[in-house]
Design a protein around this motif. Structure first.
Motif, PDB file in Angstrom:
ATOM      1  N   LEU A   1       0.833  -1.200   0.000  1.00 17.45           N
ATOM      2  CA  LEU A   1       0.000   0.000   0.000  1.00 17.45           C
ATOM      3  C   LEU A   1       0.867   1.250   0.000  1.00 17.45           C
ATOM      4  CD1 LEU A   1      -2.674  -0.982   2.710  1.00 17.45           C
ATOM      5  CD2 LEU A   1      -2.901  -1.129   0.226  1.00 17.45           C
ATOM      6  N   SER A   2       0.449   2.217  -0.801  1.00 17.70           N
ATOM      7  CA  SER A   2       1.161   3.499  -0.775  1.00 17.70           C
ATOM      8  C   SER A   2       0.808   4.295   0.474  1.00 17.70           C
ATOM      9  CB  SER A   2       0.818   4.313  -2.024  1.00 17.70           C
ATOM     10  OG  SER A   2      -0.570   4.665  -2.029  1.00 17.70           O
ATOM     11  N   ASP A   3      -0.386   4.065   1.008  1.00 12.14           N
ATOM     12  CA  ASP A   3      -0.821   4.725   2.233  1.00 12.14           C
ATOM     13  C   ASP A   3      -1.141   3.653   3.265  1.00 12.14           C
ATOM     14  OD1 ASP A   3      -2.060   6.107   4.310  1.00 12.14           O
ATOM     15  OD2 ASP A   3      -3.069   7.511   2.955  1.00 12.14           O
ATOM     16  N   PRO A   4      -0.318   3.502   4.305  1.00  8.42           N
ATOM     17  CA  PRO A   4      -0.555   2.430   5.297  1.00  8.42           C
ATOM     18  C   PRO A   4      -1.826   2.615   6.113  1.00  8.42           C
ATOM     19  CG  PRO A   4       1.235   3.873   5.996  1.00  8.42           C
ATOM     20  CD  PRO A   4       0.911   4.268   4.600  1.00  8.42           C
ATOM     21  N   GLN A   5      -2.477   3.793   6.030  1.00  6.92           N
ATOM     22  CA  GLN A   5      -3.711   4.039   6.763  1.00  6.92           C
ATOM     23  C   GLN A   5      -4.949   3.566   5.985  1.00  6.92           C
ATOM     24  OE1 GLN A   5      -3.595   5.157   9.934  1.00  6.92           O
ATOM     25  NE2 GLN A   5      -1.375   5.057   9.618  1.00  6.92           N
ATOM     26  N   SER A   6      -4.752   3.068   4.788  1.00  3.64           N
ATOM     27  CA  SER A   6      -5.880   2.649   3.958  1.00  3.64           C
ATOM     28  C   SER A   6      -6.516   1.365   4.486  1.00  3.64           C
ATOM     29  CB  SER A   6      -5.424   2.424   2.519  1.00  3.64           C
ATOM     30  OG  SER A   6      -6.499   1.949   1.722  1.00  3.64           O
ATOM     31  N   LEU A   7      -7.817   1.276   4.318  1.00  6.37           N
ATOM     32  CA  LEU A   7      -8.532   0.016   4.549  1.00  6.37           C
ATOM     33  C   LEU A   7      -8.678  -0.697   3.214  1.00  6.37           C
ATOM     34  CD1 LEU A   7     -11.361   1.093   7.021  1.00  6.37           C
ATOM     35  CD2 LEU A   7      -9.199  -0.013   7.548  1.00  6.37           C
ATOM     36  N   ILE A   8      -8.705  -2.023   3.261  1.00  3.46           N
ATOM     37  CA  ILE A   8      -8.781  -2.839   2.050  1.00  3.46           C
ATOM     38  C   ILE A   8     -10.070  -3.660   2.105  1.00  3.46           C
ATOM     39  CG2 ILE A   8      -7.634  -4.565   0.633  1.00  3.46           C
ATOM     40  CD1 ILE A   8      -5.073  -3.925   2.308  1.00  3.46           C
ATOM     41  N   PHE A   9     -10.972  -3.439   1.176  1.00  2.13           N
ATOM     42  CA  PHE A   9     -12.146  -4.292   1.008  1.00  2.13           C
ATOM     43  C   PHE A   9     -11.835  -5.301  -0.084  1.00  2.13           C
ATOM     44  CE2 PHE A   9     -13.773  -0.277   2.603  1.00  2.13           C
ATOM     45  CZ  PHE A   9     -14.683  -0.663   3.578  1.00  2.13           C
ATOM     46  N   VAL A  10     -12.046  -6.591   0.189  1.00  6.22           N
ATOM     47  CA  VAL A  10     -11.776  -7.617  -0.817  1.00  6.22           C
ATOM     48  C   VAL A  10     -13.040  -8.427  -1.065  1.00  6.22           C
ATOM     49  CG1 VAL A  10      -9.310  -7.795  -0.388  1.00  6.22           C
ATOM     50  CG2 VAL A  10     -10.881  -9.144   1.000  1.00  6.22           C
ATOM     51  N   GLN A  11     -13.182  -8.901  -2.294  1.00  6.69           N
ATOM     52  CA  GLN A  11     -14.406  -9.601  -2.705  1.00  6.69           C
ATOM     53  C   GLN A  11     -14.042 -10.801  -3.568  1.00  6.69           C
ATOM     54  OE1 GLN A  11     -17.095  -7.059  -4.871  1.00  6.69           O
ATOM     55  NE2 GLN A  11     -18.892  -8.198  -4.205  1.00  6.69           N
ATOM     56  N   ASN A  12     -14.811 -11.886  -3.380  1.00  7.36           N
ATOM     57  CA  ASN A  12     -14.644 -13.131  -4.155  1.00  7.36           C
ATOM     58  C   ASN A  12     -13.293 -13.786  -3.889  1.00  7.36           C
ATOM     59  OD1 ASN A  12     -17.144 -12.447  -5.368  1.00  7.36           O
ATOM     60  ND2 ASN A  12     -16.080 -11.218  -6.905  1.00  7.36           N
ATOM     61  N   ILE A  13     -12.902 -13.866  -2.631  1.00  2.04           N
ATOM     62  CA  ILE A  13     -11.632 -14.506  -2.279  1.00  2.04           C
ATOM     63  C   ILE A  13     -11.896 -15.705  -1.383  1.00  2.04           C
ATOM     64  CG2 ILE A  13     -10.498 -12.251  -2.335  1.00  2.04           C
ATOM     65  CD1 ILE A  13     -10.129 -12.600   0.756  1.00  2.04           C
ATOM     66  N   ASN A  14     -10.909 -16.602  -1.312  1.00  2.00           N
ATOM     67  CA  ASN A  14     -10.973 -17.692  -0.330  1.00  2.00           C
ATOM     68  C   ASN A  14      -9.684 -17.797   0.481  1.00  2.00           C
ATOM     69  OD1 ASN A  14      -9.153 -18.960  -2.079  1.00  2.00           O
ATOM     70  ND2 ASN A  14     -10.769 -20.176  -3.067  1.00  2.00           N
ATOM     71  N   SER A  15      -8.742 -16.853   0.257  1.00  3.79           N
ATOM     72  CA  SER A  15      -7.524 -16.840   1.067  1.00  3.79           C
ATOM     73  C   SER A  15      -6.971 -15.423   1.093  1.00  3.79           C
ATOM     74  CB  SER A  15      -6.469 -17.801   0.497  1.00  3.79           C
ATOM     75  OG  SER A  15      -6.042 -17.384  -0.780  1.00  3.79           O
ATOM     76  N   TYR A  16      -6.329 -15.089   2.206  1.00  5.12           N
ATOM     77  CA  TYR A  16      -5.678 -13.787   2.311  1.00  5.12           C
ATOM     78  C   TYR A  16      -4.579 -13.866   3.363  1.00  5.12           C
ATOM     79  CZ  TYR A  16      -8.496 -13.053   6.553  1.00  5.12           C
ATOM     80  OH  TYR A  16      -9.056 -13.175   7.790  1.00  5.12           O
TER      81      TYR A  16
ATOM     82  N   MET B   1      -5.827  -6.606  11.231  1.00  4.63           N
ATOM     83  CA  MET B   1      -5.293  -6.186   9.940  1.00  4.63           C
ATOM     84  C   MET B   1      -6.393  -5.415   9.201  1.00  4.63           C
ATOM     85  SD  MET B   1      -5.340  -9.629   7.580  1.00  4.63           S
ATOM     86  CE  MET B   1      -4.148 -10.489   8.591  1.00  4.63           C
ATOM     87  N   PRO B   2      -6.008  -4.543   8.267  1.00  7.03           N
ATOM     88  CA  PRO B   2      -6.997  -3.666   7.618  1.00  7.03           C
ATOM     89  C   PRO B   2      -7.739  -4.303   6.455  1.00  7.03           C
ATOM     90  CG  PRO B   2      -4.811  -3.111   6.849  1.00  7.03           C
ATOM     91  CD  PRO B   2      -4.631  -4.200   7.875  1.00  7.03           C
ATOM     92  N   ILE B   3      -7.868  -5.621   6.432  1.00  2.00           N
ATOM     93  CA  ILE B   3      -8.583  -6.300   5.344  1.00  2.00           C
ATOM     94  C   ILE B   3     -10.004  -6.629   5.799  1.00  2.00           C
ATOM     95  CG2 ILE B   3      -8.700  -8.369   3.925  1.00  2.00           C
ATOM     96  CD1 ILE B   3      -5.734  -8.467   3.790  1.00  2.00           C
ATOM     97  N   LEU B   4     -10.986  -6.210   5.024  1.00  2.00           N
ATOM     98  CA  LEU B   4     -12.379  -6.531   5.291  1.00  2.00           C
ATOM     99  C   LEU B   4     -12.902  -7.377   4.140  1.00  2.00           C
ATOM    100  CD1 LEU B   4     -11.816  -3.578   6.627  1.00  2.00           C
ATOM    101  CD2 LEU B   4     -14.278  -3.573   6.941  1.00  2.00           C
ATOM    102  N   ILE B   5     -13.410  -8.570   4.476  1.00  2.00           N
ATOM    103  CA  ILE B   5     -13.892  -9.504   3.453  1.00  2.00           C
ATOM    104  C   ILE B   5     -15.383  -9.265   3.249  1.00  2.00           C
ATOM    105  CG2 ILE B   5     -14.091 -11.933   2.806  1.00  2.00           C
ATOM    106  CD1 ILE B   5     -11.796 -12.480   4.788  1.00  2.00           C
ATOM    107  N   LEU B   6     -15.745  -8.744   2.091  1.00  2.00           N
ATOM    108  CA  LEU B   6     -17.133  -8.383   1.841  1.00  2.00           C
ATOM    109  C   LEU B   6     -18.050  -9.597   1.814  1.00  2.00           C
ATOM    110  CD1 LEU B   6     -16.822  -5.538  -0.814  1.00  2.00           C
ATOM    111  CD2 LEU B   6     -16.787  -5.436   1.682  1.00  2.00           C
TER     112      LEU B   6
END
Length: 466
Positions: A176-191, A298-303
């Protein structure tokens, strides 16, 4: 001698086969079901103590004539209320309960003079067990709205395969270029996450049964140092693993805050889009995002996990206002379902315990009379114990327990139902026998000891014959 040795070996095989069968039988029973499942209490409605309303009469009924395990009790509380002042009173009432949002619509009904009441629903924090259930009165003071979770536009990255495979796994790594960013992820089965390096992956292709693609959304900044791996399911070796992205197209777009919220609402309310108002959807989505994010480190949110918000048990407040004209009498009815605590630790059949908070009824200006009825049906025909005195009445078509109080009881109501009047010593023995570790011991350990003893005995006899 060979014949004796053959018989000896055959006997051992038979004994071991019997032991295996017994052990499989033991494992079946050892995992046959839980011995206790705790459920949550229910309560009288809560009202501000500064009111001029008296309760002339309350009829409280618990109907336990349906299946107790799957449906529990149907509870109905009917209040005859009266405004004792010569002024119009607009009374704010709250009915608290523990439920999932998903099941709430079918399980609760509140009426005034026979007409349904418009309810404001307040969804509070999820609860894990009855042991961590906060006091309902304290909860009212904590019912505040969360800050808005999404406040700006987002950047969407969509990863589109450029190879035609029946089933493939795609893994993408990035920073990430900005470490304060939140990450929304979709259609995944691993992270995964290692320092400032993230990875997400999913299965795609014709055999997966979906045309969806791997997507991620950032609230701030951009992704950097992208790498990817494309791997066919039938092979452990990647067919493409590089940074040039010849076989994986990356589309980068900006999605507005409003469009992102619309996308998330479709994800959250995919099955029930017409049940909730626009305001309810916005509020519930905001709470669901907070709930999805706050437990993580961690800043990953699984939709794909967003809909879990609707299925978690939580405290829900049903809020409504009732207007009383001077000296007017009105009838308020609250009907809902509640589960009893299932307990099979010390009995052959489970007991079911129901708990009901009466204390909030003391907040009215006065409370004059309470009529309590508990209807039962075979095989659960008896109340083993009750915190309040009850009288049993039995007829050909109905078994019930009753109590009449000229004032509100000081104790809350707790009662336990069972299939007989008492739990006998034999019932207790059967209950202990059914517990997991007892089954494991008697149906696994003892048979093995028996088989070993038989084998040792046979060996001893064979040696004697020699």
């Amino acid at each position: 001698m060979k014949k004796s040795r053959f018989k000896f070996q055959r006997m051992i095989r038979i004994c071991m086969a019997l032991a295996l069968l017994i052990n499989l039988h033991a494992l079946t029973y050892a995992n046959s079901g839980p011995t206790i499942m705790e459920e949550y209490p229910s309560s009288e409605m809560i009202v501000d103590e500064a009111n001029a309303i008296i309760v002339n009469h309350e009829t409280l009924t618990f109907d336990l004539t349906s299946d107790l395990y799957s449906e529990g009790a149907k509870v109905k509380a009917t209040y005859e209320m009266e405004n004792t002042s010569d002024e119009t009173q607009n009374v704010h009432m709250v009915f608290p309960l523990v439920s999932t949002i998903k099941s709430l619509e079918d399980h609760v009904e509140i009426q005034c003079d026979g007409e349904p009441i418009s309810l404001k629903k307040i969804y509070l924090d999820k609860v894990n067990t009855p042991n961590n259930l906060p006091d309902f009165e304290t909860v009212l003071k904590q019912a505040t709205e969360q800050d808005s979770f999404l406040t700006s536009d987002l950047i969407c990255y969509e990863f589109i395969p450029q190879v035609d495979l029946a089933e493939m796994q795609i893994e993408v790594k990035f920073s990430l270029s900005d470490p304060q960013s939140l990450i929304f992820v979709q259609n995944i089965n691993s992270y995964g996450y290692d320092g400032n390096r993230f990875s997400i992956g999913g299965w795609f292709g014709k055999n997966v049964g979906t045309d969806e693609t791997l997507k991620l959304y950032l609230t701030k900044g951009e992704v950097e140092a992208l790498e990817y791996t494309v791997k066919e399911k039938s092979s452990d070796n990647p067919i493409d693993s590089k940074t040039g992205f010849e076989n994986l197209k990356v589309e980068q777009t900006t999605i507005s805050n409003a469009n992102m919220k619309a996308l998330l609402e479709n994800q959250l309310f995919s099955e029930e889009s017409d049940i909730y108002t626009k305001t309810d959807k916005e509020k519930m989505l905001n709470e669901a995002l907070h709930e999805l994010y706050e437990p993580n480190d961690m800043p990953i949110l699984i939709l794909d996990d967003l809909t879990q918000y609707l299925y978690r048990e939580r405290i829900i407040l049903l809020s409504y206002d009732i207007a009383f004209k001077p000296v007017q009498k009105r009838e308020i009815t609250v009907a809902y379902q509640m589960k009893g605590t299932f307990d099979k630790r010390n009995s052959s059949e489970p007991t079911y315990t129901f708990e009901y908070f009466l204390k909030p009824a003391s907040y009215w200006k006065a409370f004059d009379q309470l009529d309590l009825t508990i209807n039962l049906k075979a095989p659960y025909e008896y109340i083993l114990s009750s915190s309040l005195p009850l009288t049993r009445k039995s007829s050909e078509n109905q078994i019930s327990y009753h109590a009449n109080f000229d004032q509100l009881p000081e104790e809350d109501l707790t009662f336990t139902v069972y299939t007989s009047e008492t739990i006998t010593a034999l019932d207790q023995l059967k209950g202990k026998w059914s517990r997991t570790y007892v089954y494991v011991f008697f149906l696994m350990v003892l048979p093995l000891i028996f088989v070993v003893a038989v084998v040792v005995g046979i060996v001893f006899i064979v040696k004697k014959i020699k």
